[in-house]
Scaffold this motif. Structure first.
Motif, PDB file in Angstrom:
ATOM      1  N   VAL A 114      56.861 -10.886  32.613  1.00 51.05           N
ATOM      2  CA  VAL A 114      57.165 -10.010  33.749  1.00 51.05           C
ATOM      3  C   VAL A 114      55.945  -9.159  34.103  1.00 51.05           C
ATOM      4  N   ARG A 115      55.255  -8.676  33.081  1.00 52.57           N
ATOM      5  CA  ARG A 115      54.060  -7.860  33.336  1.00 52.57           C
ATOM      6  C   ARG A 115      52.996  -8.676  34.071  1.00 52.57           C
ATOM      7  N   TRP A 149      55.114 -16.861  36.548  1.00 52.39           N
ATOM      8  CA  TRP A 149      55.325 -15.982  35.392  1.00 52.39           C
ATOM      9  C   TRP A 149      56.767 -15.477  35.324  1.00 52.39           C
ATOM     10  N   PHE A 150      57.345 -15.139  36.472  1.00 50.01           N
ATOM     11  CA  PHE A 150      58.751 -14.718  36.471  1.00 50.01           C
ATOM     12  C   PHE A 150      59.664 -15.863  36.029  1.00 50.01           C
ATOM     13  N   GLN A 171      50.192 -10.067  39.183  1.00 48.35           N
ATOM     14  CA  GLN A 171      49.846 -11.011  40.243  1.00 48.35           C
ATOM     15  C   GLN A 171      50.320 -10.501  41.600  1.00 48.35           C
ATOM     16  N   LEU A 172      51.460  -9.855  41.648  1.00 43.73           N
ATOM     17  CA  LEU A 172      51.926  -9.280  42.915  1.00 43.73           C
ATOM     18  C   LEU A 172      50.973  -8.186  43.394  1.00 43.73           C
ATOM     19  N   GLY A 193      58.191 -11.737  24.771  1.00 37.45           N
ATOM     20  CA  GLY A 193      57.819 -12.790  25.706  1.00 37.45           C
ATOM     21  C   GLY A 193      58.231 -12.468  27.126  1.00 37.45           C
ATOM     22  N   VAL A 194      59.466 -11.995  27.308  1.00 40.44           N
ATOM     23  CA  VAL A 194      59.956 -11.666  28.649  1.00 40.44           C
ATOM     24  C   VAL A 194      59.123 -10.531  29.251  1.00 40.44           C
ATOM     25  N   MET A 195      58.863  -9.492  28.464  1.00 36.45           N
ATOM     26  CA  MET A 195      58.069  -8.363  28.972  1.00 36.45           C
ATOM     27  C   MET A 195      56.653  -8.805  29.330  1.00 36.45           C
TER      28      MET A 195
END
Length: 245
Positions: free
Chosen positions: A23-24, A219-220, A29-30, A18-20
């Motif tokens: 973060v992805r 998302w982060f 988005q960045l 979930g975290v990966m």
């Protein structure tokens, strides 16, 4: 003293995945925000860029994403489209499009003539100024068509028998079918003209970088929340391992 219970492998794996994942998505988005900032700079300089002939489009190698073009030809008589639910300066209105046939080419270019406000207290559709017949030279920015969004109600063009036709989105395939002609994949935003009845203050038809940054933060935040939930679900009250079970 607070500690953590020994988590199961499934809980660890689920949290890491979930975290990966979050973060992805945030990093993606960045990257999209950075791409949009480049596009904004190109769009901002397009109107003052050197004029290119329409033939450069035919070669398929555009030196810019938003080239400033000049094209000679004539508008298709009696054919125009009004994109409804548009606003300018808090005034509701329509964006007006008309098909244009460049000299020497079989396909049509959809030309954005500009914005017209709705009329009177009843907000009636505006009367379109007549388009000058015959040969004419157009100058403008050659851009992708506006995003269609939700296509509610299906193809409204084929249900209308009178012109101009009203639509809530621009779909080049539907317009091509309606005109029984082939269209180029982009539209031409005409250069501003003080003598024209239309308002021509162009902005890119895509999601701005700020919104991508907002989604990245979201998302982060989800990634941080996933870690926080993992810790909360596996904490214990003391070092003795008493977890109140």
């Amino acid at each position: 003293m607070m500690g953590l219970r020994r988590p199961s492998w499934f809980a660890v794996l689920l949290t890491l995945v979930g975290v990966m994942f979050f973060v992805r998505l945030g990093i993606w988005q960045l990257h999209r925000a950075a791409e949009k900032e480049v596009l904004l700079r190109r769009f901002a300089t397009a109107a003052s860029a050197p004029i290119q002939d329409f033939s450069t489009v035919q070669r398929g190698a555009l030196p810019e994403r938003y080239p400033h073009l000049q094209v000679r030809g004539h508008f298709v008589p009696g054919r125009s489209y009004m994109l409804d639910d548009q606003n300018h300066g808090h005034r509701p209105g329509v964006q007006v499009y008309a098909p244009f046939r460049p000299d020497g080419y079989a396909r049509l270019v959809l030309v954005d003539l500009g914005f017209l406000p709705r009329e009177g207290p009843d907000l009636k559709l505006p009367q379109l100024p007549p388009i000058k017949p015959g040969e004419t030279t157009l100058r403008g920015i050659y851009v992708p068509p506006p995003a269609a969004g939700l296509k509610l109600g299906g193809d409204a063009l084929k249900k209308q028998q009178t012109w101009p036709k009203l639509t809530t989105y621009i779909d080049l395939n539907q317009i091509a079918t309606d005109l029984d002609a082939k269209l180029y994949p982009r539209a031409l935003l005409l250069d501003p003209d003080p003598a024209a009845a239309y308002v021509r203050e162009w902005t890119p038809g895509f999601m701005p970088p700020a919104r991508h940054y907002g989604y990245a933060f979201q998302w982060f935040a989800f990634a941080v929340a996933a870690l926080a939930i993992f810790v909360i679900l596996h904490r214990k009250k003391d070092e003795t391992g008493d977890d109140d079970e």
